[in-house]
Design a protein around this motif. Sequence first.
Motif, short mmCIF file in Angstrom:
data_model
loop_
_atom_site.label_atom_id
_atom_site.label_comp_id
_atom_site.label_asym_id
_atom_site.label_seq_id
_atom_site.Cartn_x
_atom_site.Cartn_y
_atom_site.Cartn_z
N THR A 62 8.56 18.32 -4.60
CA THR A 62 8.63 19.60 -3.92
C THR A 62 8.45 19.37 -2.42
O THR A 62 8.09 18.27 -1.98
CB THR A 62 7.54 20.56 -4.40
OG1 THR A 62 6.27 20.01 -3.99
CG2 THR A 62 7.56 20.73 -5.91
N ILE A 64 6.10 20.43 -0.57
CA ILE A 64 4.70 20.06 -0.29
C ILE A 64 4.43 18.62 -0.72
O ILE A 64 3.77 17.86 -0.01
CB ILE A 64 3.75 21.04 -1.00
CG1 ILE A 64 3.79 22.41 -0.29
CG2 ILE A 64 2.32 20.50 -1.03
CD1 ILE A 64 2.96 23.49 -0.96
N GLU A 65 4.95 18.23 -1.87
CA GLU A 65 4.72 16.85 -2.35
C GLU A 65 5.31 15.83 -1.39
O GLU A 65 4.73 14.75 -1.18
CB GLU A 65 5.31 16.68 -3.75
CG GLU A 65 4.50 17.41 -4.81
CD GLU A 65 5.17 17.42 -6.17
OE1 GLU A 65 4.45 17.34 -7.17
OE2 GLU A 65 6.42 17.52 -6.23
N GLN A 68 3.10 14.66 1.24
CA GLN A 68 1.97 13.84 0.80
C GLN A 68 2.40 12.45 0.35
O GLN A 68 1.62 11.71 -0.25
CB GLN A 68 1.24 14.57 -0.35
CG GLN A 68 0.72 15.94 0.08
CD GLN A 68 0.16 16.76 -1.05
OE1 GLN A 68 0.07 16.30 -2.19
NE2 GLN A 68 -0.23 17.99 -0.76
N GLU B 19 3.49 27.65 -4.56
CA GLU B 19 4.12 26.35 -4.33
C GLU B 19 3.12 25.22 -4.57
O GLU B 19 3.44 24.20 -5.18
CB GLU B 19 4.65 26.31 -2.90
CG GLU B 19 5.80 25.36 -2.69
CD GLU B 19 6.33 25.39 -1.26
OE1 GLU B 19 5.97 26.30 -0.48
OE2 GLU B 19 7.10 24.46 -0.92
N HIS B 22 2.38 25.06 -8.38
CA HIS B 22 3.56 25.03 -9.26
C HIS B 22 3.54 26.23 -10.21
O HIS B 22 3.71 26.10 -11.43
CB HIS B 22 3.61 23.72 -10.05
CG HIS B 22 3.58 22.49 -9.20
ND1 HIS B 22 4.61 22.12 -8.38
CD2 HIS B 22 2.61 21.57 -9.00
CE1 HIS B 22 4.29 21.01 -7.73
NE2 HIS B 22 3.08 20.66 -8.09
N THR B 46 -4.72 20.70 -0.05
CA THR B 46 -3.28 20.94 0.15
C THR B 46 -3.06 22.33 0.71
O THR B 46 -2.31 22.52 1.67
CB THR B 46 -2.54 20.82 -1.20
OG1 THR B 46 -2.75 19.51 -1.72
CG2 THR B 46 -1.04 21.06 -1.03
N PHE B 49 -4.10 22.65 4.37
CA PHE B 49 -3.13 21.95 5.22
C PHE B 49 -1.87 22.80 5.39
O PHE B 49 -1.33 22.92 6.50
CB PHE B 49 -2.79 20.60 4.57
CG PHE B 49 -2.04 19.65 5.47
CD1 PHE B 49 -2.47 19.37 6.75
CD2 PHE B 49 -0.89 19.01 5.01
CE1 PHE B 49 -1.78 18.48 7.56
CE2 PHE B 49 -0.19 18.12 5.82
CZ PHE B 49 -0.64 17.87 7.09
N GLU B 50 -1.43 23.43 4.30
CA GLU B 50 -0.23 24.28 4.36
C GLU B 50 -0.49 25.55 5.17
O GLU B 50 0.37 25.99 5.93
CB GLU B 50 0.24 24.62 2.94
CG GLU B 50 0.82 23.43 2.18
CD GLU B 50 1.99 22.80 2.90
OE1 GLU B 50 2.86 23.55 3.40
OE2 GLU B 50 2.03 21.56 2.99
#
Lengths: 440, 87
Positions: A62, A64-65, A68, B19, B22, B46, B49-50
């Motif tokens: 994705t 986001i992935e 990382q 997101e 998932h 995560t 950070f987003e």
Amino acid sequence: MALTGAGVVSSLGTDVDGFWRRCLEGGTVVEEIPAAWARHSPLRSRVWSPLGAWERETPLMTRIEKKQLDPASRIGLLAAEEALRRAGLTLESADPRRNAWRIAGVDGDRAGVFLGTGVGGLHSCLESSRFIVLDQPRRALQELEGTGAVLAELAIPRAFNPFSVAMTMPNASAAALSIKLGLSGPCRTFAGACASGTMALGQAFRALRQGECDLAVAGGVEFLSDPFGCAFRGFDAVGALAAGPLPPDQLNRPFDRERCGFLFSEGGGAVLVLEDLEAARRRGADVLAEILGYGETADAHHLMAMAPEGRQIRRALDLCLADAGLAPADVGYVNAHGTGTPANDDVEARVLSELFPRETRVNSTKSLLGHTLGASGAIEALVTALTLRDGVAHPSRNLSDPEVPLAFLRAAEPVAARYALSESFAFGGQNAVLALAASR
Amino acid sequence: METLDREEVAIRVRELLAETLHRDVGEIGLDARLEDLGVASIDLITLVFELEDAFGRTLEDEDIAGLTTVGSVVDFLVAGGAGGARD
């Protein structure tokens, strides 16, 4: 052991068919290095081989992935996705909450990952380092008038990436494959600089032969670019890179008398699927080629210089041939390490000329791609397999006056080889040789 | 500092959570507790950070400690305004 699928990310293509077509055309990508690299360093070499637009959308990662994962890991996942598809293996969702996948019909506990890399997540490490060092100066510069150009030049990341450790660690790319594809057998990383990809494939072959797993996803990945060309400067500083008065696309000339160093590549990768030959046939897979043997030695000589007599290279070749049950005369084609550095090509060519008959054909895939370091051995094993499959080999580019009279390929030519070798020699002195056979 | 529209922030926060985890956006209600949505410690890193990326803000540890529900994330961002969205 059978090679049943392959995927590639390279400056000559990001799918195997397109890549191989460009190889047979003798294609190359040579450009001037980014201007910032030359502004920040006194460099001898001014050319490199950039990857171009290599990323593509994939359900494996994705948005986001991707943030990382180091580019090297993303290269590995893209190459693996193609390799599994070409092997006739289907990915199915294993856990949508983790975006985790598995290979349909494959016992994950019996499937392993064997991946080589020279510098691991160096790119991510440099990004994190640049943020830490420059974030405070950025704040100071932002207070001053007329600092916009300086701030733009510094290319400071917006924030410290909290995943920097997991992106930098050398095993990140292998781990990403294991996690994403549900491969819970051995998961190993091989850091043997320029021989990493060959070592990974050789050790995957051994693990399969010893019954440690039934299927291996194996190869090599590398990503060497950053806004200031740190890796480039390191190689340039020791005079390893192609430089001189020749036109840019003629500087990279392995085995030629006028060779002057290797063409620095931005990186790339190749991933191959290895499985037991009979098992592959039972499931109706197309077999690209077979791996028959592997040999590995170390020079025990110098971190950057190849031992001049080539004794351990010869021994790696002998070990590989013995492992494969082959005699030198059986080998119709050698995909040489062939970097284009004066000393290395000399040693390699002399060893090859002493061991193999005059008619054994030789080329250097690095004459097209430049040097992708830890990915090169895997890409070259793929080229060796394709050469055996199609009975045709790509030209060694810019080879107009060979110093040692081997049966070099100067154009794309038919090669009626049943057996072939792919060899890699690394900074650190690691030597690795794979023996492949055409599929019967 | 740019003023943020609460509804727009709520849409973006729910999208980012979906997101990150998932999940479908429809599963991310404003009243939902982050813990109940399965936001583990790595997911929270995560998410932060987003959020920082999307809203151009830096979230400190004490800010993060106060984020318990989806709505609390929205309230925090609306109250603080945007530092310059970078989506």
